[in-house]
Design a protein around this motif. Structure first.
Motif, short mmCIF file in Angstrom:
data_model
loop_
_atom_site.label_atom_id
_atom_site.label_comp_id
_atom_site.label_asym_id
_atom_site.label_seq_id
_atom_site.Cartn_x
_atom_site.Cartn_y
_atom_site.Cartn_z
N GLY A 252 -16.19 -18.26 12.52
CA GLY A 252 -15.58 -18.87 11.35
C GLY A 252 -15.15 -17.90 10.28
N ARG A 253 -15.46 -16.60 10.45
CA ARG A 253 -15.04 -15.64 9.44
C ARG A 253 -13.53 -15.47 9.46
N PHE A 254 -12.96 -15.39 8.27
CA PHE A 254 -11.51 -15.20 8.11
C PHE A 254 -11.21 -13.71 8.06
N VAL A 255 -10.24 -13.27 8.83
CA VAL A 255 -9.91 -11.85 8.94
C VAL A 255 -8.43 -11.65 8.61
N ASP A 256 -8.17 -10.75 7.66
CA ASP A 256 -6.78 -10.41 7.34
C ASP A 256 -6.58 -8.91 7.53
N ALA A 257 -5.41 -8.41 7.15
CA ALA A 257 -5.07 -7.01 7.42
C ALA A 257 -6.04 -6.05 6.74
N ALA A 258 -6.49 -6.39 5.55
CA ALA A 258 -7.41 -5.50 4.84
C ALA A 258 -8.75 -5.39 5.57
N VAL A 259 -9.22 -6.50 6.12
CA VAL A 259 -10.48 -6.49 6.87
C VAL A 259 -10.32 -5.67 8.15
N VAL A 260 -9.18 -5.80 8.80
CA VAL A 260 -8.93 -5.02 10.02
C VAL A 260 -8.89 -3.53 9.70
N ALA A 261 -8.24 -3.17 8.60
CA ALA A 261 -8.19 -1.75 8.21
C ALA A 261 -9.60 -1.21 7.96
N GLY A 262 -10.43 -2.01 7.30
CA GLY A 262 -11.81 -1.59 7.07
C GLY A 262 -12.58 -1.43 8.37
N ALA A 263 -12.34 -2.31 9.33
CA ALA A 263 -13.01 -2.21 10.62
C ALA A 263 -12.58 -0.96 11.36
N ARG A 264 -11.33 -0.61 11.26
CA ARG A 264 -10.86 0.61 11.94
C ARG A 264 -11.47 1.85 11.30
N ARG A 265 -11.64 1.82 9.99
CA ARG A 265 -12.29 2.96 9.35
C ARG A 265 -13.75 3.06 9.80
N THR A 266 -14.42 1.94 9.93
CA THR A 266 -15.80 1.94 10.41
C THR A 266 -15.88 2.57 11.80
N LEU A 267 -14.95 2.22 12.69
CA LEU A 267 -14.98 2.78 14.04
C LEU A 267 -14.63 4.26 14.04
N ALA A 268 -13.75 4.69 13.12
CA ALA A 268 -13.46 6.12 13.02
C ALA A 268 -14.70 6.89 12.60
N LEU A 269 -15.45 6.35 11.66
CA LEU A 269 -16.69 6.98 11.25
C LEU A 269 -17.72 6.95 12.38
N ALA A 270 -17.73 5.89 13.15
CA ALA A 270 -18.71 5.75 14.22
C ALA A 270 -18.54 6.80 15.30
N ARG A 271 -17.36 7.34 15.46
CA ARG A 271 -17.15 8.38 16.48
C ARG A 271 -17.98 9.62 16.20
N ARG A 272 -18.42 9.81 14.96
CA ARG A 272 -19.25 10.95 14.62
C ARG A 272 -20.66 10.84 15.20
N ILE A 273 -21.09 9.62 15.51
CA ILE A 273 -22.47 9.41 15.94
C ILE A 273 -22.77 10.15 17.23
N ALA A 274 -21.77 10.33 18.06
CA ALA A 274 -21.99 10.99 19.35
C ALA A 274 -22.11 12.49 19.23
N ARG A 275 -21.79 13.06 18.08
CA ARG A 275 -21.86 14.51 17.94
C ARG A 275 -23.30 14.94 17.69
N PRO A 276 -23.65 16.21 17.90
CA PRO A 276 -25.02 16.67 17.66
C PRO A 276 -25.42 16.45 16.21
N ALA A 277 -26.73 16.24 16.00
CA ALA A 277 -27.25 16.05 14.65
C ALA A 277 -27.07 17.31 13.83
N GLN A 278 -27.05 17.14 12.50
CA GLN A 278 -26.92 18.29 11.62
C GLN A 278 -28.03 19.30 11.89
N ALA A 279 -27.65 20.56 11.94
CA ALA A 279 -28.63 21.61 12.15
C ALA A 279 -29.55 21.73 10.93
N GLN A 280 -30.78 22.13 11.19
CA GLN A 280 -31.73 22.38 10.10
C GLN A 280 -31.83 23.88 9.87
#
Length: 283
Positions: A252-280
């Motif tokens: 039932g959630r309503f989705v428009d172009a702004a919501v889609v753009a936000g979702a794409r930014r979330t997925l772009a950020l999510a691609r970082r999760i697969a990289r090695p953790a920050q070095a200490q």
């Protein structure tokens, strides 16, 4: 290292301590900020400037920005003369900017170098949008909260929330990336850092400056999307690919172009999760 369009961690290192800068470059930070201003005593300015120019005589292993001295000081003019010719320099961070004129003047002295303005006074906050749109070389704005807190006479952190929102709004209105948060000064307080990052994320910030490598993983975890956020974003993007215009999801959630753009930014950020953790790396 994957900085892409979304650097999340900006690690400061004093310009007069090349050994600390070397450790910062090995830390996993998205950007290393070599500081020629507050971290360097007056009698060490010339040495810090020369050491930084030497560092940038060849391309470093990750992007390096330099925070120059106050734009109204003779030290700043010397900084710009030494740094402007260096093609390996990824950006200049300009402290205590309070007017668009300062940005324009710096862009003329350092043509082609990305500039980042630090707003650290009440006057700067009032001029935030004018500063953010001052020149095409300006790639971002951010707060310098310690100086701003002193200027406003604010105790604690909540009193800065209006200024924080103002800077986020000015940056986005100018077409600039969401600002990174100012530093968390207590390097031992990782719980407080995580809570502060969550608050900053809710206000619209993206990423944060750090003063110690141990802060980097906390910042990155706070700003990377959760598994639930990734799943929701994937659902939105899939739905958008099968339709046109506004649409409704099965729940039932309503989705428009702004919501889609936000979702794409979330997925772009999510691609970082697969990289090695920050070095200490200790400093």
């Amino acid at each position: 290292m994957t900085t892409g369009a979304f650097p999340l961690t900006w690690l400061y290192a004093p310009g007069d301590r090349p050994e600390v800068v070397a450790k910062a470059l090995a830390s996993g930070a998205d950007v290393v900020v070599v500081d020629l201003e507050d971290a360097v005593a007056a009698h060490r300015k010339e040495y810090a400037r020369a050491a930084t120019a030497d560092l940038l005589s060849e391309p470093p292993p990750r992007p390096v920005h330099v925070r120059v001295n106050s734009l109204d000081s003779p030290e700043s003019a010397a900084d710009l003369r030494a740094l402007a010719p260096l093609r390996a320099l990824a950006g200049l961070r300009l402290p205590k900017v309070s007017s668009p004129t300062q940005v324009v003047r710096t862009a003329e002295l350092a043509p082609g170098i990305p500039l980042y303005a630090l707003l650290e006074s009440a006057l700067a906050i009032e001029h935030a949008y004018a500063i953010a749109t001052a020149h095409p070389s300006l790639h971002g704005i951010a707060l310098g909260e310690a100086d701003l807190r002193a200027d406003l006479g604010v105790a604690g952190t909540d009193g800065l929330d209006w200024a924080r929102g103002r800077v986020v709004c000015a940056a986005r209105a100018a077409g600039l990336p969401a600002p990174a948060q100012s530093v968390h000064p207590d390097v031992r307080d990782l719980t407080g850092l995580a809570e502060s990052c969550a608050h900053g994320r809710a206000l619209g910030f993206l990423g944060r400056a750090a003063i110690h490598p141990r802060q980097l993983p906390v910042i990155e975890r706070a700003y990377l999307p959760t598994a639930r956020e990734i799943e929701a974003a994937e659902e939105i993007v899939r739905a958008a690919a099968t339709g046109t215009g506004a649409l409704a999801l099965p729940d039932g959630r309503f989705v428009d172009a702004a919501v889609v753009a936000g979702a794409r930014r979330t997925l772009a950020l999510a691609r970082r999760i697969a990289r090695p953790a920050q070095a200490q790396v200790s400093v």
